[in-house]
Design an enzyme around this catalytic site. Structure first.
Site: not given
Ligand code: IVH
Length: 698
Positions: A46, A48-50, A96, A126, A128, A130, A185, A237, A302, A326, A432, A435, A450, A455
């Site tokens: 670090d 050296e980088y600095d 997706l 991959e 997913k 969050d 992401e 990605y 994919k 999921k 209802c 109403c 309803c 309404c």
């Molecule tokens: S592919 C064309 N790869 O998931 C397909 N999406 O519901 C869409 N996400 O908002 C993108 N990790 O931000 C892909 N390894 C990954 C991902 C990813 C998270 C999110 C992406 C998008 C949502 C799709």
């Protein structure tokens, strides 16, 4: 004799020497930055980088004319801005489709296998992540802009904030295309999230509920210095688009290419040879998820071959070539205080649960959907029960069922009875709650409705839906404002909002509506007039017509007038529109109230036209099809309508002019005739492939 080098250094004045050193330092610092933040393999300390960074800063201070935005000293250069601009995505950012178990994964694969047939392919798995989807553009190797996903078509310009993320290169390695966009992401690792919340707690500030919210809050800061202070990270990605350069043939190679350019790709990405391998990757990831330093809510599977991806294309906003598998939902336990009934925009009476607030996976939950009466009974959920609740990602939380001890109690409440709950004791009929109209139930459906289109609860829901994101996307017209406008009689039906501009004074009298808020709202309402036809169709809130169907029908009909006059057969001929949807559309436009609202909308200046189908859409031009036997996925009428929609001709019998005989189950005499004439035969899968290639103008 002087050498060339001597001569060169002789003519190189101080300035050029400084410039050369600046460039060398930048290259070095960028390389070490990448080694440290992207590859996790630093070569220098670090300190050296600095030291290198200090030297560069010193030189840039002495020669400010050489400062460029891509310099490593300029990550947090920009001053706070007043608001984010917008950036339109040259290629939309898709979402997706989801699957939740192995058999749904197989069903997804079954559907696309029909389209890709036996052609060789594999998969990339991959995590997913969050976090938040972003798209970042590079020109001549330099980061020029970046945006959030937004509604997929346009996002917010967050360039200055993205620049502060150390693992995102400001300048890429040589060999990059002239212009290109990467997608990925942005996320906040768990450690960064905890640290941030500790700091906020110490300062008495509200805590972020989960890393995703914290990442979103950090990225959407108007002051990039605040963003820079958060430990945001990014995994890239995909390549969004490329100009002036080639794209690899497979997604797997694309990931390697991105990594070579200096982007951070997830080392957990894996190549799967079969769907079984993908399922195994999922099972392993579920077991691993708690050990990961960041939040993951599933995996993405994919198709690896880009040519197949392109051919498969997308349906609505979801690509066919990828799916999110999921993770099982996160569960919690709490008490169901009460079951209440709300009224949806189409008049459905929706039971929902009022809960003792509980924190499930970082989110506090106090309401949950209960779907319908059958579901409540099937799960044996009763008021007062202690229950298990679960949530999966952004999905509305759901009650799994009573806890075993609750179910075993003898003093439980009686099972929920919808008719009883809605009963008007004086009239002796279920009504209802908003109403007082007598409720109805359609044959074969579990939901109660309803039937009163006037309404007030329904009208309000329709208004909220009209202004929502997938609809006319009117910022400032959310649930609260809609309810206030409605209660004060400023708006009765959705078309009334376009008359609000003449009622500015009345708006200002609504509590908590200041000048600025009113002006912003009126501006947003005016802007919504430019929304495309598909948004308007979705906004109308026709039963069974969501964003996807709205897109398909808007492409097909091109205008509201054409849609309003359409007959059942024409509607049903549209891919994925069945009799149920067709009937619902027909009923909607036959209703005089709805026709009046559409008329009012048109008078207010809303009459969007969809772009006429592109010439690429006419790819079956000049080709003649004959069908024999039974098709599995399409009725003969649907198949013929789709062939015609793409410029082809559908004939009843084989002749010399026939281009293809589509052979279904139990073919008739046409087959023999085609064989005799040497006509090419194709099966249903092949036909679907031809139709789908062009379905959305791919
Ligand atoms: S592919 C064309 N790869 O998931 C397909 N999406 O519901 C869409 N996400 O908002 C993108 N990790 O931000 C892909 N390894 C990954 C991902 C990813 C998270 C999110 C992406 C998008 C949502 C799709």
């Amino acid at each position: 004799m002087a050498t060339e080098t001597d001569l060169a250094s002789a003519v190189m004045d101080d300035l050029e020497q400084a410039k050369a050193r600046i460039e060398e330092l930048r290259r070095e610092l960028n390389r070490h930055n990448c080694l440290y933040y992207v590859q996790d393999a630093p070569e220098i300390s670090d300190a050296e980088y600095d030291a290198l960074m200090r030297e560069l800063k010193g030189l840039e201070e002495a020669h400010p004319e050489f400062i460029i935005p891509a310099s490593p000293t300029q990550r947090v250069g920009a001053a706070p801005s007043a608001a984010f601009g917008t950036i339109s995505h040259p290629r939309p950012l898709l979402s997706l489709g989801n699957v939740f178990n192995d058999s749904e994964l197989r069903a997804w694969y079954g559907r696309i296998s029909k389209l890709i047939g036996a052609r060789a392919h594999d998969f990339v798995c991959e995590y997913k992540m969050d976090g938040l989807a972003v798209a970042v553009t590079y020109e001549n190797g330099v980061l020029v802009c970046g945006a959030t996903r937004g509604d997929g078509a346009t996002g917010e310009d967050i360039t200055q904030n993205l620049r502060t993320i150390r693992s995102l290169p400001l300048m890429v390695a040589p060999g990059a295309p002239k212009r290109f966009e990467v997608r990925g992401e942005v996320f906040l690792p768990k450690s960064g999230f905890e640290k941030l919340n500790c700091e906020r707690a110490a300062q008495g500030m509200a805590l972020f509920a989960n890393p995703r919210n914290a990442a979103a809050g950090s990225l959407r800061q108007l002051d990039p210095r605040v963003t820079a202070s958060r430990a945001l990270d990014i995994y890239i990605y995909a390549l969004g688009w490329v100009e002036g350069g080639a794209v690899p043939d497979t997604h797997w190679e694309t990931l390697a290419f991105l990594s070579e350019l200096g982007f951070k790709t997830n080392p957990a990405n894996a190549l799967a040879r079969s769907l079984d391998d993908a399922a195994t990757f999922h099972a392993r990831s579920v077991a691993m998820r708690h050990t990961l330093p960041y939040e993951v809510d599933g995996i993405v599977v994919k198709i690896n071959q880009m040519a197949l991806q392109e051919e498969l294309g997308e349906l609505g906003r979801e690509p066919r070539w990828a799916v999110a598998y999921k993770f099982p939902a996160i569960q919690g336990r709490t008490v169901l205080k009460e079951i209440r009934v709300s009224i949806g925009r189409t008049g459905t009476l929706n039971p929902y649960a009022v809960l003792e607030p509980v924190n499930v996976g970082g989110v506090t939950i106090s309401r949950a959907t209960l779907h319908n009466e059958d579901d409540i009974r099937r799960k044996d959920i009763r008021e007062g029960d202690s229950i298990f609740i679960q949530r999966a990602g952004d999905v509305i939380p759901e009650i799994v069922g009573p806890t075993p001890d609750a179910a075993a109690r003898l003093d439980r409440q009686a099972p929920f009875d919808m008719r009883q709950r809605l009963m008007d004791v004086d009239k002796g009929i279920p009504v209802c709650p908003a109403c007082g109209a007598e409720v109805t139930q359609f044959a074969g459906e579990v939901m109660y409705y309803c039937p009163n289109a006037a309404c007030p609860a329904q009208s309000l829901e329709r208004l909220i839906h009209f202004a929502s994101r997938g609809g006319m996307d009117i910022e400032g017209l959310g649930e609260k404002v809609a309810a206030m406008l409605f209660e004060r009689g400023l708006v009765g039906d959705v078309a009334d909002i376009y008359a609000l501009k003449d009622r500015r004074q009345a708006l200002l009298e609504v509590e908590r509506m200041g000048e600025k808020m009113v002006d912003n709202l009126l501006r947003a309402i005016e802007q919504s007039k430019a929304k495309p036809l598909t948004c308007l169709i979705n906004a109308l809130g026709i039963r069974h017509v969501g964003e996807e169907t709205a897109e398909l029908i808007s492409e097909h009909f091109g205008s509201l007038d054409a849609l309003m006059e359409a007959g059942q057969t024409e509607l049903e001929a549209i891919y994925s529109v069945g009799p149920r949807i067709a009937e619902s559309i027909g009923a909607f436009f036959q209703n005089p109230d709805n026709r009046r609202i559409v008329e009012k909308l048109k008078q207010a200046g809303l009459d969007p036209r969809a772009a006429p189908p592109s010439s690429e859409g006419q790819v079956l031009e000049g080709r003649e099809f004959v069908i024999t036997g039974r098709l599995e996925n399409l009725s003969r009428e649907q198949a013929e309508a789709r062939i015609k929609a793409l410029g082809g001709v559908a004939k009843g019998d084989v002749s010399k002019k026939t281009s293809y005989l589509v052979v279904g189950a139990d073919p008739g005499s046409k087959l023999a005739k085609a064989v005799k004439l040497g006509i090419k035969q194709i099966d249903e899968a092949e036909l679907l492939r031809m139709l789908s290639q062009t379905q959305l103008g791919i």
